[in-house]
Design an enzyme around this catalytic site. Structure first.
Site: not given
Length: 648
Positions: A503, A506-508, A612
């Site tokens: 997560i 992928q997020e940052s 995502y």
């Protein structure tokens, strides 16, 4: 603070091994003096004179990489009072630094505010955004160059959206000079309708002559009530504006009332006001919308569609709809008709193979799966699972070229990026890093990625590698910073460690100060409202959104929120990840029936969330590899009843 001290500790160890103790002490002392001088300047009012002692402290830092930024802080004081010659001279002295553009436009704004028109004209550059262009035109007008200024207004004014307030003065003068004709206004109204800016069109229409206003009001009714397009008198109108208004009305009707839009297909085919391409595009849109809304069978809709005019996104929309409905023969037929295997997008390849499998052609399906499984991607992992074989991770460590690394370490951009990074100022550090890597060759960028990785500046290592053709060094591309914090929180939530890591990646891409356009913050990109609720639930002290840039807290709250989504959605990572990204209030409407997970993921309506989820699932496999866990794509059937969503 801890993060900054940790960075300094890393570099202290590195410097001790590669440089003399004296050199290390010197740069450390300079860094501290820079930080102190910068703090003093920030606190000093612009009206006050800079103390001589502070100027001396700054002068003593001439050999320090960030010295130009202290000079920038000094130069920006009373910037509006500086001559253009001085400003241009400063910009020329530091022409290679990232702040060159921002300083120039700051000076332009200050000069404009003080009505220093000649300076505004001198500081403007072609290509500056519209607000600065209007400042320059205002300055020209005020400098008795009215004709030159007014001549340039038309191209700015012909915009489909509202213009910035800086344009108000020059536009009023342009209008007063009689330059805004009714014909020109009709052109802009057309642009606004294309952008669906009905209110702006209504405002513009006030200046139309009687004839054009009548025309506008006639078509305005159709714009506001596109269902009226079935009335025959609209189809008899001719002319450019009529054709545009009819096309826009049909487009709007397609999304408002697809059943009514479907009745227009015959009229569209025969309407002489449309070009052949416009006819086909309108019919494509209606047929596609009808199919997606289940108002027409896929077989019937596809008979109306001109496949060659569909972009890749719309072709994918059709595929996803057919996948959701398990229309295997149609998928196979479309693939055979429109694609060659080597040119087909990977999602089409996978679902063609899946269609063959579901139609009983296992041998051909497995042959296709074998090819897809060679790729280290979401679909490659799905294909491997179909075959029951190991994933092709294809990890290949990139060699370090020490000669290139040594050369880069002498680069001014890199040295400034390093100092900002050590000081905890990631934004200017990233700006300097971008200037560093932009002109580099492939080999140099690989070396730069190694440097960033060694600094534990993993976000820059990841981003830098995306600027190359290299994708196989999984250690550089998928690091595990803050592993201890992730491990602690994953264990607390009884969650496999690979999931929160996937997560965060992928997020940052592990950028601790990341902030999205929606306001999500930190490593795991939490919205302040979500963070506040989660903190309250867990009894965590949370008082400011700035805290979300602290990795330890962000990981704690982010992992807890992911755990809550997993608990809500049957411990299914695909659905939980979708909820993490788009919100559980949306996702509960996407889980409508029992589906295989790969089918459900394909039906996610938001492109961003769909990509995502695919990435998170694939990244989880890669982190399983890093953690020496069994590598298995997280997968389980989507069952609404197990999520409390039956019959909803």
């Amino acid at each position: 603070m801890f993060s900054r001290l940790f960075r300094l500790a890393i570099f202290s160890c590195s410097l001790a091994m590669t440089t003399s103790a004296h050199a290390a002490d010197t740069i450390e002392t300079q860094r501290q003096q820079f930080d102190d001088a910068r703090l003093q300047l920030d606190k000093l009012s612009a009206r006050k004179t800079v103390p001589q002692s502070l100027r001396k402290q700054i002068d003593d830092l001439k050999d320090y990489p960030l010295y130009p930024y202290l000079q920038l802080s000094l130069f920006k004081r009373n910037l509006e009072k500086r001559s253009v010659k001085d400003i241009e001279g400063f910009l020329n002295t530091y022409k290679k630094l990232p702040f060159k553009h921002s300083l120039r436009v700051l000076a332009l704004r200050k000069k404009f505010k003080r009505k220093q028109w000649q300076d505004v004209i001198a500081l403007y550059r072609p290509g500056d955004k519209t607000s600065y262009q209007c400042m320059q035109l205002t300055a020209l007008y005020k400098s008795k160059q009215q004709s030159k200024a007014l001549f340039q207004v038309e191209s700015i004014w012909l915009s489909g959206t509202s213009l910035p307030k800086q344009c108000d003065f020059i536009i009023k003068r342009w209008q007063k000079a009689g330059k805004q004709t009714s014909a020109l206004t009709m052109q802009r109204i057309e642009l606004t309708l294309e952008k669906r800016q009905g209110r702006l069109a209504k405002y513009l229409a006030k200046s139309l002559n009687a004839k054009d206003k009548k025309t506008y009001l006639y078509w305005k009714k159709l714009y506001n009530k596109p269902q009226m397009v079935s009335n025959s008198h609209y189809w008899k109108k001719r002319g450019h504006f009529a054709n545009v208004a009819m096309r826009i009305a049909i487009e709007r009707l397609t999304y408002r009332d697809i059943a009514k839009a479907m009745t227009l297909i015959g009229k569209i085919k025969n309407h002489i006001g449309f070009t052949e391409k416009v006819r086909a595009q309108l019919i494509n849109n209606i047929a596609l919308r009808a199919m997606l809304k289940d108002k027409e069978s896929a077989e019937t809709a596809l008979t109306h569609i001109d496949w060659a005019l569909l972009n890749a996104s719309k072709q994918e929309q059709i595929l996803r709809h057919l996948v959701g409905d398990s229309q295997w023969p149609l998928i196979a037929a479309l693939y055979s008709k429109h694609y060659r295997q080597k040119d087909a997008p990977i999602e089409w390849q996978y679902w063609y193979a899946s269609s063959l499998e579901n139609m009983g052609n296992t041998q051909r399906a497995n042959a296709l799966y074998q090819e897809i499984a060679k790729k280290r991607r979401y679909y490659g992992f799905l294909a491997s699972d179909k075959l029951g074989i190991n994933y092709s991770l294809n990890h290949q460590a990139l060699n370090k070229d020490q000669r290139i690394i040594d050369d880069l370490n002498k680069n001014d951009y890199l040295q400034r990026a390093k100092e900002f990074y050590l000081l905890g100022d990631d934004l200017p550090a990233r700006r300097e890093w971008y200037q560093l890597v932009k002109p580099l060759s492939e080999e140099q960028r690989i070396a730069a990625a190694h440097i960033a990785h060694d600094w534990q500046w993993h976000n820059r290592a990841i981003i830098t590698l995306t600027m190359t053709e290299q994708r196989n060094d999984l250690n550089l591309r998928f690091p595990m910073p803050h592993k201890g914090d992730f491990q602690t929180q994953a264990k607390k939530q009884d969650m496999t460690l690979s999931w929160p890591l996937a997560i965060a990646r992928q997020e940052s891409a592990f950028l601790k100060d990341a902030t999205s356009s929606a306001g999500a913050r930190g490593l795991m990109q939490l919205l302040p409202g979500t963070a506040k609720l989660q903190a309250k639930k867990d009894g965590v002290l949370y008082y400011s959104r700035k805290q979300l840039h602290e990795p330890q807290l962000n990981i704690k709250l982010g992992t807890a929120y992911l755990s809550a989504m997993l608990a809500r959605f049957d411990n299914n990572l695909a659905v939980a990840a979708a909820a993490y990204n788009a919100g559980p209030h949306r996702v509960k409407h996407w889980v409508k029936e029992e589906l295989a997970q790969d089918q459900w993921v394909e039906t996610i309506p938001y492109r961003e969330t769909r990509s995502y989820v695919k990435n998170v699932l694939a990244y989880a496999v890669i982190y399983q590899h890093h953690l020496a866990q069994q590598q298995k794509l997280p997968s389980s059937a989507i069952d609404p009843s197990r999520m409390g969503l039956a019959n909803k």
